[in-house]
Design an enzyme around this catalytic site. Structure first.
Site, PDB file in Angstrom:
ATOM      1  CG  ASP A  13      -1.840  -1.091   1.222  1.00 23.53           C
ATOM      2  OD1 ASP A  13      -2.041  -1.829   0.336  1.00 23.53           O
ATOM      3  OD2 ASP A  13      -1.869  -1.763   2.345  1.00 23.53           O
ATOM      4  CG  HIS A  42      -0.741  -2.308  -7.595  1.00 19.74           C
ATOM      5  ND1 HIS A  42       0.412  -2.778  -8.436  1.00 19.74           N
ATOM      6  CD2 HIS A  42      -0.330  -2.723  -6.273  1.00 19.74           C
ATOM      7  CE1 HIS A  42       1.290  -3.315  -7.551  1.00 19.74           C
ATOM      8  NE2 HIS A  42       0.767  -3.248  -6.253  1.00 19.74           N
TER       9      HIS A  42
HETATM   10  P1  IMP Z   1      -2.497 -12.768   2.712  1.00 14.77           P
HETATM   11  O1  IMP Z   1      -1.346 -12.777   1.684  1.00 14.77           O
HETATM   12  O2  IMP Z   1      -3.577 -12.413   1.847  1.00 14.77           O
HETATM   13  O3  IMP Z   1      -2.829 -14.184   3.206  1.00 14.77           O
HETATM   14  O4  IMP Z   1      -2.156 -11.780   3.941  1.00 14.77           O
HETATM   15  C1  IMP Z   1      -1.283 -11.998   4.893  1.00 14.77           C
HETATM   16  C2  IMP Z   1      -0.882 -10.777   5.298  1.00 14.77           C
HETATM   17  O5  IMP Z   1      -0.432  -9.650   4.343  1.00 14.77           O
HETATM   18  C3  IMP Z   1      -1.926  -9.704   6.066  1.00 14.77           C
HETATM   19  O6  IMP Z   1      -1.814  -9.169   7.115  1.00 14.77           O
HETATM   20  C4  IMP Z   1      -2.353  -8.878   4.741  1.00 14.77           C
HETATM   21  O7  IMP Z   1      -3.242  -7.938   5.341  1.00 14.77           O
HETATM   22  C5  IMP Z   1      -1.155  -8.652   4.202  1.00 14.77           C
HETATM   23  N1  IMP Z   1      -1.354  -8.226   2.658  1.00 14.77           N
HETATM   24  C6  IMP Z   1      -1.499  -9.165   1.740  1.00 14.77           C
HETATM   25  N2  IMP Z   1      -1.289  -8.657   0.581  1.00 14.77           N
HETATM   26  C7  IMP Z   1      -1.263  -7.349   1.001  1.00 14.77           C
HETATM   27  C8  IMP Z   1      -1.251  -5.945   0.117  1.00 14.77           C
HETATM   28  O8  IMP Z   1      -1.221  -5.861  -1.016  1.00 14.77           O
HETATM   29  N3  IMP Z   1      -1.307  -4.819   0.776  1.00 14.77           N
HETATM   30  C9  IMP Z   1      -1.193  -4.822   2.180  1.00 14.77           C
HETATM   31  N4  IMP Z   1      -1.220  -5.704   2.997  1.00 14.77           N
HETATM   32  C10 IMP Z   1      -1.167  -7.119   2.359  1.00 14.77           C
END
Ligand code: IMP
Length: 340
Positions: A13, A42
């Site tokens: 982000d 994005h």
């Molecule tokens: P997951 O990859 O969806 O399982 O999420 C694992 C961790 O990474 C969580 O804390 C999510 O909030 C964070 N996360 C995954 N993708 C993003 C992203 O694109 N932006 C910010 N946080 C992310």
């Protein structure tokens, strides 16, 4: 002409979509590859429109750029085809034959995993379970889906050929350095490495072919889900400072902290950054909203940037002063950088 990789420096982000879209217009790259998966959103604002993209490269705003999704990425068919409609990029997007495909069972499994739901705060898009299936060699790949037949290419070959011919190629990394499975705040991380080397590997280019690594930092730090955030501000304080954000994919409120120089130094090291981009400068300095020249920035903003540049020992080449692609300061020429 070089290969350049864009990477997030904090916890995702940071505004990589905006930076990528600006570079698409400014540099006119031949190919742009979007790594990662649908857990990362994005945002692109251009010509009065906004797109929130989870698969199509933010570089789509340049109609002459070929768009690619690499072998290391994981797609979902419905998200892919929806985004093709939204962006009109269907005739110039290509998917590697070996890109993985997330299916409903991966999403269901993730929703039923209490550790991922409650502690990690996963985005619950099925990415982690699809990665696990890939490691166990039972994930279905793009080449197994008839619907994708017209989009399939060998991305590694296309990219290496383009680089050898002297074309400009950009790799759009996703998420952020400290969400990395290896280098992040494990276990509060995502299901893959998120550093520049990992994105090169996803695409299929070796380290010797990487010319530029641009690490993108926001002017403050945010994080969604669980895990440590040094200097985390109380919600009221974040609100008072104007640092409240809502996550693109999940709609959750992001936790916030002030810019963390030590974390940024580590991101520069982990990614071998050659350049730094700073986004949302206008949130810290509203008077600088949509300023497009370094010399027109307020004195305070300039000295804040110079302090960071000195601490990171890496040039700040791109500064974003508003969400629109055009609200950007590009110092690359004056700093003697690259191909501009
Ligand atoms: P997951 O990859 O969806 O399982 O999420 C694992 C961790 O990474 C969580 O804390 C999510 O909030 C964070 N996360 C995954 N993708 C993003 C992203 O694109 N932006 C910010 N946080 C992310």
């Amino acid at each position: 002409m070089p290969l350049a990789i864009i990477v997030g420096g904090f916890f995702g982000d940071e505004g990589k979509g905006k930076i990528a879209a600006y570079l698409a217009i400014a540099d006119n790259p031949f190919i742009a590859i979007r790594c990662g998966s649908i857990n990362a959103g994005h945002t692109v604002v251009y010509n009065g429109r906004m797109w929130k993209l989870r698969l199509v490269p933010s570089f789509f705003v340049n109609k002459f750029t070929k768009l690619m999704i690499p072998a290391g990425a994981l797609i979902r068919l419905d998200v892919f085809f929806n985004e093709l409609m939204e962006t009109g990029a269907g005739d110039r997007i290509f998917v590697d034959r070996n890109a993985g495909v997330i299916e409903n069972r991966h999403v269901e499994a993730e929703r039923n995993d209490s550790f991922l739901v409650r502690d990690v705060g996963s985005t619950l898009q099925g990415v982690g379970f699809a990665m696990a299936d890939r490691v166990l060699r039972r994930l279905r790949l793009a080449k197994d889906f008839e619907e994708l037949r017209n989009y399939l290419v060998d991305v590694a070959l296309e990219v290496n050929n383009a680089i050898d011919k002297g074309e400009l190629v950009y790799v759009e990394g996703v998420q952020g350095t400290f969400l990395s499975l290896y280098h992040g705040t494990y276990p509060y991380v995502t299901s893959r490495d998120t550093t520049a080397s990992a994105f090169a590997s996803e695409v299929g280019v070796g380290p010797k072919k990487i010319d530029e690594v641009m690490v993108v930092f926001k002017s403050y730090v945010t994080r969604v889900g669980g895990g440590p955030l040094d200097g985390e501000l109380a919600p009221e304080e974040a609100e008072r400072l104007g640092l409240v954000e809502i996550a693109t994919v999940t709609g959750r409120r992001r936790r916030a902290a002030l810019f963390n120089v030590e974390l940024a130094k580590r991101a520069v090291m982990l990614n071998s950054a050659t350049q730094v981009a700073i986004t949302k400068l206008d949130v810290l300095y509203p008077v600088d909203k949509c300023v497009r020249e370094w010399n027109k920035l307020s004195k305070d903003a300039r000295s804040w940037l110079e302090n960071i540049e000195n601490a990171l020992k890496t040039p700040i080449t791109i500064i974003s002063t508003g969400e629109d692609v055009l609200c950007t300061i590009d110092r690359r020429k004056e700093l003697g950088f690259g191909w501009r």
